[in-house]
Design an enzyme around this catalytic site. Sequence first.
Site, PDB file in Angstrom:
ATOM      1  N   ILE A  17       0.849  -1.201   0.000  1.00 44.27           N
ATOM      2  CA  ILE A  17       0.000   0.000   0.000  1.00 44.27           C
ATOM      3  C   ILE A  17       0.886   1.254   0.000  1.00 44.27           C
ATOM      4  O   ILE A  17       0.588   2.244  -0.670  1.00 44.27           O
ATOM      5  CB  ILE A  17      -0.952  -0.010   1.218  1.00 44.27           C
ATOM      6  CG1 ILE A  17      -1.771  -1.309   1.242  1.00 44.27           C
ATOM      7  CG2 ILE A  17      -1.881   1.195   1.166  1.00 44.27           C
ATOM      8  CD1 ILE A  17      -2.560  -1.527   2.528  1.00 44.27           C
ATOM      9  N   ASN A  60      12.515  -0.898   6.308  1.00 40.03           N
ATOM     10  CA  ASN A  60      13.631  -1.794   6.649  1.00 40.03           C
ATOM     11  C   ASN A  60      13.654  -3.027   5.740  1.00 40.03           C
ATOM     12  O   ASN A  60      14.431  -3.944   5.966  1.00 40.03           O
ATOM     13  CB  ASN A  60      13.582  -2.211   8.126  1.00 40.03           C
ATOM     14  CG  ASN A  60      12.383  -3.074   8.452  1.00 40.03           C
ATOM     15  OD1 ASN A  60      11.549  -3.337   7.569  1.00 40.03           O
ATOM     16  ND2 ASN A  60      12.273  -3.524   9.682  1.00 40.03           N
ATOM     17  N   SER A  91      -7.151  -1.128  10.429  1.00 34.94           N
ATOM     18  CA  SER A  91      -7.744  -2.216   9.645  1.00 34.94           C
ATOM     19  C   SER A  91      -9.178  -2.456  10.090  1.00 34.94           C
ATOM     20  O   SER A  91      -9.528  -2.237  11.262  1.00 34.94           O
ATOM     21  CB  SER A  91      -6.918  -3.486   9.886  1.00 34.94           C
ATOM     22  OG  SER A  91      -7.610  -4.619   9.439  1.00 34.94           O
ATOM     23  N   TYR A 103      -2.181  -9.712  15.639  1.00 31.15           N
ATOM     24  CA  TYR A 103      -2.077  -8.648  14.628  1.00 31.15           C
ATOM     25  C   TYR A 103      -3.213  -7.641  14.806  1.00 31.15           C
ATOM     26  O   TYR A 103      -2.991  -6.427  14.902  1.00 31.15           O
ATOM     27  CB  TYR A 103      -2.111  -9.241  13.203  1.00 31.15           C
ATOM     28  CG  TYR A 103      -2.421  -8.200  12.160  1.00 31.15           C
ATOM     29  CD1 TYR A 103      -1.477  -7.242  11.819  1.00 31.15           C
ATOM     30  CD2 TYR A 103      -3.683  -8.145  11.551  1.00 31.15           C
ATOM     31  CE1 TYR A 103      -1.775  -6.257  10.886  1.00 31.15           C
ATOM     32  CE2 TYR A 103      -3.989  -7.160  10.626  1.00 31.15           C
ATOM     33  CZ  TYR A 103      -3.032  -6.217  10.293  1.00 31.15           C
ATOM     34  OH  TYR A 103      -3.326  -5.230   9.382  1.00 31.15           O
ATOM     35  N   LYS A 141      -3.436  -3.391  16.082  1.00 33.14           N
ATOM     36  CA  LYS A 141      -4.112  -2.257  15.425  1.00 33.14           C
ATOM     37  C   LYS A 141      -5.071  -1.590  16.411  1.00 33.14           C
ATOM     38  O   LYS A 141      -5.147  -0.362  16.489  1.00 33.14           O
ATOM     39  CB  LYS A 141      -4.867  -2.727  14.177  1.00 33.14           C
ATOM     40  CG  LYS A 141      -3.975  -3.221  13.067  1.00 33.14           C
ATOM     41  CD  LYS A 141      -3.134  -2.096  12.484  1.00 33.14           C
ATOM     42  CE  LYS A 141      -2.153  -2.588  11.446  1.00 33.14           C
ATOM     43  NZ  LYS A 141      -1.174  -1.582  11.055  1.00 33.14           N
TER      44      LYS A 141
HETATM   45  P1  NAD Z   1       3.527  -4.523   3.512  1.00 31.76           P
HETATM   46  O1  NAD Z   1       4.110  -5.586   4.375  1.00 31.76           O
HETATM   47  O2  NAD Z   1       3.580  -4.695   2.039  1.00 31.76           O
HETATM   48  O3  NAD Z   1       4.196  -3.109   3.875  1.00 31.76           O
HETATM   49  C1  NAD Z   1       4.659  -2.790   5.166  1.00 31.76           C
HETATM   50  C2  NAD Z   1       6.072  -2.250   5.015  1.00 31.76           C
HETATM   51  O4  NAD Z   1       6.582  -1.905   6.303  1.00 31.76           O
HETATM   52  C3  NAD Z   1       7.033  -3.279   4.419  1.00 31.76           C
HETATM   53  O5  NAD Z   1       7.716  -2.677   3.328  1.00 31.76           O
HETATM   54  C4  NAD Z   1       7.978  -3.618   5.556  1.00 31.76           C
HETATM   55  O6  NAD Z   1       9.261  -3.937   5.103  1.00 31.76           O
HETATM   56  C5  NAD Z   1       7.932  -2.348   6.385  1.00 31.76           C
HETATM   57  N1  NAD Z   1       8.227  -2.530   7.803  1.00 31.76           N
HETATM   58  C6  NAD Z   1       7.703  -3.436   8.671  1.00 31.76           C
HETATM   59  N2  NAD Z   1       8.212  -3.263   9.893  1.00 31.76           N
HETATM   60  C7  NAD Z   1       9.077  -2.209   9.826  1.00 31.76           C
HETATM   61  C8  NAD Z   1       9.890  -1.548  10.771  1.00 31.76           C
HETATM   62  N3  NAD Z   1       9.963  -1.945  12.030  1.00 31.76           N
HETATM   63  N4  NAD Z   1      10.646  -0.502  10.351  1.00 31.76           N
HETATM   64  C9  NAD Z   1      10.601  -0.097   9.062  1.00 31.76           C
HETATM   65  N5  NAD Z   1       9.832  -0.685   8.120  1.00 31.76           N
HETATM   66  C10 NAD Z   1       9.077  -1.727   8.498  1.00 31.76           C
HETATM   67  O7  NAD Z   1       2.019  -4.308   3.991  1.00 31.76           O
HETATM   68  P2  NAD Z   1       0.852  -3.458   3.338  1.00 31.76           P
HETATM   69  O8  NAD Z   1      -0.160  -4.408   2.851  1.00 31.76           O
HETATM   70  O9  NAD Z   1       1.383  -2.440   2.429  1.00 31.76           O
HETATM   71  O10 NAD Z   1       0.268  -2.790   4.655  1.00 31.76           O
HETATM   72  C11 NAD Z   1       0.644  -1.484   5.076  1.00 31.76           C
HETATM   73  C12 NAD Z   1      -0.020  -1.191   6.399  1.00 31.76           C
HETATM   74  O11 NAD Z   1      -1.434  -1.298   6.242  1.00 31.76           O
HETATM   75  C13 NAD Z   1       0.372  -2.157   7.518  1.00 31.76           C
HETATM   76  O12 NAD Z   1       0.455  -1.435   8.725  1.00 31.76           O
HETATM   77  C14 NAD Z   1      -0.796  -3.122   7.553  1.00 31.76           C
HETATM   78  O13 NAD Z   1      -0.956  -3.711   8.813  1.00 31.76           O
HETATM   79  C15 NAD Z   1      -1.954  -2.204   7.208  1.00 31.76           C
HETATM   80  N6  NAD Z   1      -3.101  -2.933   6.629  1.00 31.76           N
HETATM   81  C16 NAD Z   1      -2.924  -3.721   5.530  1.00 31.76           C
HETATM   82  C17 NAD Z   1      -4.001  -4.419   4.999  1.00 31.76           C
HETATM   83  C18 NAD Z   1      -3.827  -5.321   3.815  1.00 31.76           C
HETATM   84  O14 NAD Z   1      -4.725  -6.117   3.539  1.00 31.76           O
HETATM   85  N7  NAD Z   1      -2.746  -5.242   3.055  1.00 31.76           N
HETATM   86  C19 NAD Z   1      -5.265  -4.297   5.583  1.00 31.76           C
HETATM   87  C20 NAD Z   1      -5.419  -3.464   6.685  1.00 31.76           C
HETATM   88  C21 NAD Z   1      -4.324  -2.777   7.194  1.00 31.76           C
HETATM   89  C1  UD1 Z   2      -7.427 -11.096   6.448  1.00 33.71           C
HETATM   90  C2  UD1 Z   2      -7.190 -11.029   7.934  1.00 33.71           C
HETATM   91  C3  UD1 Z   2      -7.380  -9.587   8.395  1.00 33.71           C
HETATM   92  C4  UD1 Z   2      -6.454  -8.665   7.604  1.00 33.71           C
HETATM   93  C5  UD1 Z   2      -6.752  -8.848   6.121  1.00 33.71           C
HETATM   94  C6  UD1 Z   2      -5.851  -8.036   5.256  1.00 33.71           C
HETATM   95  C7  UD1 Z   2      -7.792 -13.233   8.819  1.00 33.71           C
HETATM   96  C8  UD1 Z   2      -8.745 -14.007   9.646  1.00 33.71           C
HETATM   97  N1  UD1 Z   2      -8.098 -11.938   8.616  1.00 33.71           N
HETATM   98  O1  UD1 Z   2      -8.732 -10.671   6.184  1.00 33.71           O
HETATM   99  O2  UD1 Z   2      -7.087  -9.472   9.768  1.00 33.71           O
HETATM  100  O3  UD1 Z   2      -6.669  -7.314   7.979  1.00 33.71           O
HETATM  101  O4  UD1 Z   2      -6.571 -10.227   5.775  1.00 33.71           O
HETATM  102  O5  UD1 Z   2      -4.541  -8.509   5.295  1.00 33.71           O
HETATM  103  O6  UD1 Z   2      -6.791 -13.743   8.356  1.00 33.71           O
HETATM  104  N2  UD1 Z   2     -10.156 -17.162   1.329  1.00 33.71           N
HETATM  105  C9  UD1 Z   2     -10.293 -18.398   0.740  1.00 33.71           C
HETATM  106  N3  UD1 Z   2      -9.158 -19.062   0.368  1.00 33.71           N
HETATM  107  C10 UD1 Z   2      -7.903 -18.541   0.531  1.00 33.71           C
HETATM  108  C11 UD1 Z   2      -7.774 -17.267   1.132  1.00 33.71           C
HETATM  109  C12 UD1 Z   2      -8.931 -16.617   1.532  1.00 33.71           C
HETATM  110  O7  UD1 Z   2     -11.396 -18.905   0.566  1.00 33.71           O
HETATM  111  O8  UD1 Z   2      -6.918 -19.195   0.173  1.00 33.71           O
HETATM  112  C13 UD1 Z   2     -11.383 -16.442   1.726  1.00 33.71           C
HETATM  113  C14 UD1 Z   2     -11.469 -16.133   3.204  1.00 33.71           C
HETATM  114  O9  UD1 Z   2     -12.079 -17.176   3.895  1.00 33.71           O
HETATM  115  C15 UD1 Z   2     -12.289 -14.836   3.196  1.00 33.71           C
HETATM  116  C16 UD1 Z   2     -11.885 -14.167   1.872  1.00 33.71           C
HETATM  117  O10 UD1 Z   2     -11.344 -15.194   1.057  1.00 33.71           O
HETATM  118  O11 UD1 Z   2     -13.675 -15.131   3.114  1.00 33.71           O
HETATM  119  C17 UD1 Z   2     -10.846 -13.068   2.045  1.00 33.71           C
HETATM  120  O12 UD1 Z   2      -9.735 -13.597   2.772  1.00 33.71           O
HETATM  121  P1  UD1 Z   2      -8.385 -12.763   2.997  1.00 33.71           P
HETATM  122  O13 UD1 Z   2      -7.912 -12.225   1.700  1.00 33.71           O
HETATM  123  O14 UD1 Z   2      -7.459 -13.625   3.764  1.00 33.71           O
HETATM  124  O15 UD1 Z   2      -8.854 -11.517   3.859  1.00 33.71           O
HETATM  125  P2  UD1 Z   2      -9.680 -11.467   5.258  1.00 33.71           P
HETATM  126  O16 UD1 Z   2      -9.881 -12.795   5.812  1.00 33.71           O
HETATM  127  O17 UD1 Z   2     -10.872 -10.620   5.034  1.00 33.71           O
END
Ligand code: NAD
Ligand code: UD1
Length: 336
Positions: A12, A32, A124, A149, A153
């Site tokens: 993101i 990092n 999240s 996790y 948050k």
């Molecule tokens: P990502 O893992 O691709 O990006 C996170 C980045 O942070 C990585 O590049 C990692 O190397 C860096 N990082 C981790 N720990 C660090 C530290 N201690 N110091 C410096 N850098 C560090 O994840 P993303 O999907 O881009 O998510 C970004 C943020 O959004 C995260 O906080 C994640 O929890 C939150 N989030 C993501 C999702 C999702 O589905 N991707 C959903 C809800 C919230």
């Molecule tokens: C998951 C995390 C959530 C996190 C989010 C984004 C869990 C329980 N929740 O959400 O905390 O914020 O990812 O990183 O892990 N599915 C399948 N087969 C697969 C993978 C997923 O059927 O191989 C289904 C799941 O059951 C769900 C949907 O696809 O219904 C989405 O799954 P996923 O992409 O893992 O996201 P969340 O579970 O919503």
Amino acid sequence: MSILVTGGAGFIGSHTCVELLNAGYEIVVLDNFYNSNPESLNRIKKITGKDFKFYEADIRDRAALDKIFKENEIEAVIHFAGLKAVGESCRKPLEYYENNIGGTITLCEAMRDANCKKIVFSSSATVYGCENVSPLTESMKIGGTTNPYGTTKYMIELILQDLYASDNEWSITILRYFNPIGAHESGMIGENPNGIPNNLMPYVTQVAIGKLPQLSVFGDDYDTPDGTGVRDYIHVVDLALGHIKAVEKVLSTKEVNVYNLGTGTGYSVLDIVKAFEKASGKKVNYKIAPRRDGDLATCYSDPSKALNELGWKAERGLDKMCEDSWRWQKNNPNGF
Ligand code: NAD
Ligand code: UD1
């Protein structure tokens, strides 16, 4: 004046860097590379034609943070850096609490001492726990998270609220993301999971490209239209654009605000499989498997607060999300 982007090399973060640069912001990026690759920074530069300063550093390293604030005029911070794998957090809770919570506290301390008190934080939908019924609104009670996790948050949200209560010179915007998928339409940056993906879309794209044999659909007996889990998938570029609005908000107010970033529409696992097959022209081999522990039947947002207060709404539909996810996967079969 610059915006500091922690975790800017990640999924993101990299998309948000592109949109910040396109919008004319100067950025400083910190990462990092725990879960990302330096190549993503080169790609951001290629896509935008713009350069920026990068620090390979850890948010838990106070001296490194102080150096960044000293060497740059940082106006606000977008804080993405953190660990995000639900399953791993159950096996390594201390690492998750230390990195996500400890890191955020160190970052906020460095910000306070540098008198930079404007932060956008990546939260999240997971903070809504398992009791609330969708559509989820920001005023619902949060907590009741089911894994470390999610608890990080939730706890960081509480810490940021307490920080604001102690000193309302802070300006804090908490963004609760729903399910980000898709990729930049150039196909040059995207999600790059390590090992076997946990999340649905990267799993689907790896089945389509032949890296994985079959998708397991976790449960077809939920109380949903087709029995499979329903989620609010949002294009990562729409999510990135939400951060531009959130930055404008933190720069112009001294408040703490919380926004859902979702589309407000739920799609089932089988909807995703069908839409992806149509967008890619590839068959996605799947089987029905048992439910995954901790999963909810249905989770989607009410995104109206972000529309009313930030003037933001997601514009890209499911077909576009699938097309862009596929282009990224096809062009980069082994990631960066
Ligand atoms: P990502 O893992 O691709 O990006 C996170 C980045 O942070 C990585 O590049 C990692 O190397 C860096 N990082 C981790 N720990 C660090 C530290 N201690 N110091 C410096 N850098 C560090 O994840 P993303 O999907 O881009 O998510 C970004 C943020 O959004 C995260 O906080 C994640 O929890 C939150 N989030 C993501 C999702 C999702 O589905 N991707 C959903 C809800 C919230
Ligand atoms: C998951 C995390 C959530 C996190 C989010 C984004 C869990 C329980 N929740 O959400 O905390 O914020 O990812 O990183 O892990 N599915 C399948 N087969 C697969 C993978 C997923 O059927 O191989 C289904 C799941 O059951 C769900 C949907 O696809 O219904 C989405 O799954 P996923 O992409 O893992 O996201 P969340 O579970 O919503």
